[in-house]
Design a protein around this motif. Structure first.
Motif, PDB file in Angstrom:
ATOM      1  N   SER A  12      60.696  21.503  50.505  1.00  0.00           N
ATOM      2  CA  SER A  12      61.343  22.762  50.855  1.00  0.00           C
ATOM      3  C   SER A  12      62.834  22.496  50.955  1.00  0.00           C
ATOM      4  N   GLY A  13      63.610  23.496  50.545  1.00  0.00           N
ATOM      5  CA  GLY A  13      65.060  23.320  50.552  1.00  0.00           C
ATOM      6  C   GLY A  13      65.758  24.639  50.826  1.00  0.00           C
ATOM      7  N   GLY A  14      67.032  24.526  51.170  1.00  0.00           N
ATOM      8  CA  GLY A  14      67.793  25.725  51.496  1.00  0.00           C
ATOM      9  C   GLY A  14      68.211  26.503  50.276  1.00  0.00           C
ATOM     10  N   PRO A  67      62.241  15.000  59.700  1.00  0.00           N
ATOM     11  CA  PRO A  67      62.468  14.529  61.074  1.00  0.00           C
ATOM     12  C   PRO A  67      62.347  15.667  62.091  1.00  0.00           C
ATOM     13  N   SER A  68      62.290  16.924  61.646  1.00  0.00           N
ATOM     14  CA  SER A  68      62.288  18.073  62.566  1.00  0.00           C
ATOM     15  C   SER A  68      60.894  18.350  63.123  1.00  0.00           C
ATOM     16  N   ALA A  69      60.865  18.703  64.426  1.00  0.00           N
ATOM     17  CA  ALA A  69      59.581  19.042  65.044  1.00  0.00           C
ATOM     18  C   ALA A  69      59.035  20.339  64.452  1.00  0.00           C
ATOM     19  N   LYS A  70      59.914  21.313  64.292  1.00  0.00           N
ATOM     20  CA  LYS A  70      59.502  22.578  63.680  1.00  0.00           C
ATOM     21  C   LYS A  70      59.935  22.507  62.217  1.00  0.00           C
ATOM     22  N   SER A  71      58.970  22.260  61.365  1.00  0.00           N
ATOM     23  CA  SER A  71      59.321  21.892  59.993  1.00  0.00           C
ATOM     24  C   SER A  71      58.656  22.806  58.974  1.00  0.00           C
ATOM     25  N   ARG A  72      59.469  23.347  58.082  1.00  0.00           N
ATOM     26  CA  ARG A  72      58.905  24.198  57.022  1.00  0.00           C
ATOM     27  C   ARG A  72      58.048  23.381  56.055  1.00  0.00           C
ATOM     28  N   SER A  73      58.579  22.216  55.665  1.00  0.00           N
ATOM     29  CA  SER A  73      57.806  21.423  54.696  1.00  0.00           C
ATOM     30  C   SER A  73      56.479  20.977  55.313  1.00  0.00           C
ATOM     31  N   GLN A 105      58.000  31.671  56.335  1.00  0.00           N
ATOM     32  CA  GLN A 105      58.323  32.319  57.619  1.00  0.00           C
ATOM     33  C   GLN A 105      57.490  31.682  58.723  1.00  0.00           C
ATOM     34  N   TYR A 106      58.174  31.346  59.833  1.00  0.00           N
ATOM     35  CA  TYR A 106      57.450  30.754  60.953  1.00  0.00           C
ATOM     36  C   TYR A 106      56.676  31.818  61.718  1.00  0.00           C
ATOM     37  N   LEU A 107      55.439  31.491  62.083  1.00  0.00           N
ATOM     38  CA  LEU A 107      54.696  32.324  63.024  1.00  0.00           C
ATOM     39  C   LEU A 107      54.456  31.453  64.256  1.00  0.00           C
TER      40      LEU A 107
HETATM   41  C1  LIG Z   1      70.961  17.238  56.885  1.00  0.00           C
HETATM   42  C2  LIG Z   1      70.448  18.349  55.998  1.00  0.00           C
HETATM   43  C3  LIG Z   1      70.767  18.328  54.671  1.00  0.00           C
HETATM   44  C4  LIG Z   1      70.302  19.336  53.825  1.00  0.00           C
HETATM   45  N1  LIG Z   1      70.627  19.285  52.498  1.00  0.00           N
HETATM   46  C5  LIG Z   1      70.126  20.222  51.658  1.00  0.00           C
HETATM   47  C6  LIG Z   1      70.409  20.155  50.263  1.00  0.00           C
HETATM   48  O1  LIG Z   1      71.131  19.300  49.766  1.00  0.00           O
HETATM   49  N2  LIG Z   1      69.833  21.093  49.462  1.00  0.00           N
HETATM   50  C7  LIG Z   1      69.037  22.082  49.936  1.00  0.00           C
HETATM   51  O2  LIG Z   1      68.510  22.876  49.152  1.00  0.00           O
HETATM   52  N3  LIG Z   1      68.757  22.173  51.266  1.00  0.00           N
HETATM   53  C8  LIG Z   1      69.287  21.279  52.131  1.00  0.00           C
HETATM   54  N4  LIG Z   1      69.011  21.354  53.479  1.00  0.00           N
HETATM   55  C9  LIG Z   1      68.108  22.418  53.966  1.00  0.00           C
HETATM   56  C10 LIG Z   1      66.682  21.915  54.133  1.00  0.00           C
HETATM   57  O3  LIG Z   1      66.240  21.210  53.002  1.00  0.00           O
HETATM   58  C11 LIG Z   1      65.711  23.072  54.323  1.00  0.00           C
HETATM   59  O4  LIG Z   1      66.084  23.872  55.395  1.00  0.00           O
HETATM   60  C12 LIG Z   1      64.286  22.557  54.482  1.00  0.00           C
HETATM   61  O5  LIG Z   1      63.372  23.616  54.314  1.00  0.00           O
HETATM   62  C13 LIG Z   1      64.061  21.930  55.845  1.00  0.00           C
HETATM   63  O6  LIG Z   1      62.737  21.448  55.895  1.00  0.00           O
HETATM   64  P1  LIG Z   1      62.031  21.054  57.266  1.00  0.00           P
HETATM   65  O7  LIG Z   1      62.015  22.318  58.092  1.00  0.00           O
HETATM   66  O8  LIG Z   1      60.668  20.620  56.859  1.00  0.00           O
HETATM   67  O9  LIG Z   1      62.849  19.972  57.873  1.00  0.00           O
HETATM   68  C14 LIG Z   1      69.498  20.388  54.335  1.00  0.00           C
HETATM   69  C15 LIG Z   1      69.195  20.404  55.712  1.00  0.00           C
HETATM   70  C16 LIG Z   1      69.674  19.411  56.529  1.00  0.00           C
HETATM   71  C17 LIG Z   1      69.338  19.444  58.003  1.00  0.00           C
END
Ligand SMILES: Cc1cc2nc3c(=O)[nH]c(=O)nc-3n(C[C@H](O)[C@H](O)[C@H](O)COP(=O)(O)O)c2cc1C
Length: 195
Positions: free
Chosen positions: A107-109, A10-16, A145-147
């Motif tokens: 992508s995930g945190g 849903p993010s405008a600036k999106s890593r995935s 990394q964002y450019l």
């Molecule tokens: C509401 C929300 C829930 C998230 N839950 C997780 C999670 O359960 N596990 C994880 O690894 N990252 C989680 N994250 C981090 C995102 O997955 C991560 O920053 C991802 O790269 C964002 O991708 P995007 O920039 O394409 O939206 C969460 C982020 C948000 C905003």
């Protein structure tokens, strides 16, 4: 060769979505036509109310039906793929991915959730009857990394993504072409039989 790319953030600036854009450029260099969609471009009302009659949704379904493959990327949300992506996938017909190859990307945190692609997204792609669901790529945020206009990937991630895209190209190339029922019918009608 046609591939539909679908971004689930849903993010405008999106890593995935940055990963999808990288993939799109690389596939286009190899002669693949890529049509890009993002869930955030669809009307929220259509997705939340499951509006199958939406023109936008119908056009998306039409492009998916024409495509040879689907590239789908999502952020990991609550250890799964994004709910926004699910609302759109729910509007696809039951066998929407039949005869198609799918490459999932996330992508995930935290790398602790890298299996979200396997246990959450892949079963949905399989339920849509994808002919082949490829291994998939997971990136944690520290690897992207964002450019200004695009993203820079750490070498390990770039190599994994390149390998997956090569696998996608190979899968697309070996994919048997479904026979057009009308063509098959014409051939049977016009066939000359001899005993
Ligand atoms: C509401 C929300 C829930 C998230 N839950 C997780 C999670 O359960 N596990 C994880 O690894 N990252 C989680 N994250 C981090 C995102 O997955 C991560 O920053 C991802 O790269 C964002 O991708 P995007 O920039 O394409 O939206 C969460 C982020 C948000 C905003």
């Amino acid at each position: 060769m046609l591939v539909v790319s679908l971004g689930g953030s849903p993010s405008a600036k999106s890593r995935s979505n940055g990963l999808l854009e990288y993939a799109r450029r690389r596939l286009e260099l190899r002669g693949v036509e890529v049509i890009s969609y993002q869930v955030r471009d669809f009307h929220a009302e259509d997705l939340l109310h499951a509006n199958f009659a939406s023109l936008q949704v119908r056009q998306f379904i039409e492009q998916v039906s024409r495509a040879d493959g689907l590239l789908v990327a999502t952020p990991v949300y609550k250890a799964s793929f994004s709910g926004a992506l699910k609302t759109l996938l729910d509007l696809l017909p039951e066998r929407a991915l039949q005869h198609k190859v799918a490459l999932p990307i996330a992508s995930g945190g935290t790398p602790a959730h890298m299996l979200a692609v396997d246990y959450a997204l892949k079963p949905v792609l399989a339920a849509l009857k994808a002919q082949e669901v490829l291994q998939g790529v997971f990136a944690d945020d520290s690897q992207i990394q964002y450019l200004e206009e695009c993203v820079r990937l750490v070498p390990d991630l770039e190599q994994r993504l390149n390998e997956s895209l090569d696998q996608l190209l190979a899968a697309l190339a070996r994919r048997p072409k479904p026979i057009d029922p009308q063509l098959l019918n014409d051939r049977l009608v016009n066939a000359r039989w001899s005993i």
